[in-house]
Design an enzyme around this catalytic site. Structure first.
Site: not given
Length: 271
Positions: A42, A100
């Site tokens: 992110y 992830h």
């Protein structure tokens, strides 16, 4: 409400950058949010850490989640990458660390990165470990590597239009929680007539109904927003109770409407 020792409601920070994410996190914490979800990819861990530090909320009151990016899956890299994340987040540990996405092309075997993640937990870098965007097959591999009790959750796209029942049922059978991301389906569910009718009956918003449905289904949710009014409104979903008929009506909305399936990362999905 707790899902497998994970708070059932928190704040997501996907796509939020710079001052925007700082403001979102600080506002959320002031409103009473205590779970903050971020990820290495992110690019906002440092800003999340800044917001937490400036909020005045004690670390012991918070539940911080981050996710290891695919480049850092090799055993030689994973723990150090998590230490780098901790430095950005200004903490000596996170409460939950997730893998992830599956390793592209299985470049790093599941057993290797799950083993490395379990070692990071043993070192005290993270209190819990889990996975994200894993299929049933990949979950089975992760379980074989570290055991089901070690895996706190599988964070996946899940909303009224994509309910992931096969995966959720398998996880439940293993004692593994499901965390829902994109519970509002990029806002697509907000204009759904069924959700609107239910919302009207409760004097609620459609967003609250979708979030309440997910939590009553046993899943954790991490909605994000940059608008203080929406952050405050979403919190009210925790007190909204849907009856069995309303839950059934939302269950009937499932249509396999997957919105996130990036080439090179996504596994072979179960539905």
């Amino acid at each position: 409400m707790i899902t497998n020792d994970i708070p059932a409601f928190g704040l997501g920070t996907f796509r939020l950058q710079g001052q925007t994410v700082i403001d979102s996190v600080k506002t959320a914490l002031a409103l009473g949010y205590r779970l903050i979800d971020t990820a290495q990819i992110y690019g906002n861990e440092a800003e999340v850490g800044q917001a937490i530090a400036e909020s005045g909320v004690a670390r012991k009151e918070l539940f911080i989640t981050t996710k290891i990016w695919t480049d850092n899956y090799p055993k030689a890299k994973l723990a150090q990458s998590l230490k780098d994340s901790l430095a950005k987040l200004r903490t000596d540990h996170v409460d939950l660390t997730l893998i992830h996405w599956p390793s592209p092309g299985n470049a790093v075997p599941v057993a290797e990165f799950m083993g490395a993640l379990a070692e990071a937990k043993a070192q005290g870098l993270t209190r819990r470990i889990g996975v994200s965007n894993f299929s049933i097959d990949l979950m089975k591999q992760a379980i074989a590597a570290v055991g089901a009790p070690e895996i706190a959750t599988n964070q996946v796209e899940l909303h009224p239009y994509l309910q992931n029942r096969k995966l959720a049922d398998f996880a439940r059978g293993q004692g593994i929680g499901i965390s829902s991301y994109m519970t509002l389906a990029y806002g697509k569910v907000l204009n759904d007539p069924v959700l609107q009718r239910i919302a009207l009956a409760h004097g609620a918003t459609t967003a609250q109904v979708a979030l309440a449905w997910a939590m009553q289904s046993g899943h954790a949710v991490i909605p994000s927003s940059t608008k203080p009014a929406n952050l405050e409104s979403n919190l009210l979903a925790r007190a909204l109770k849907l009856d069995n008929e309303e839950m059934a009506q939302i269950r009937a909305l499932d249509r396999g409407g997957r919105l996130v399936s990036p080439d090179g990362l996504a596994p072979r999905w179960d539905q």
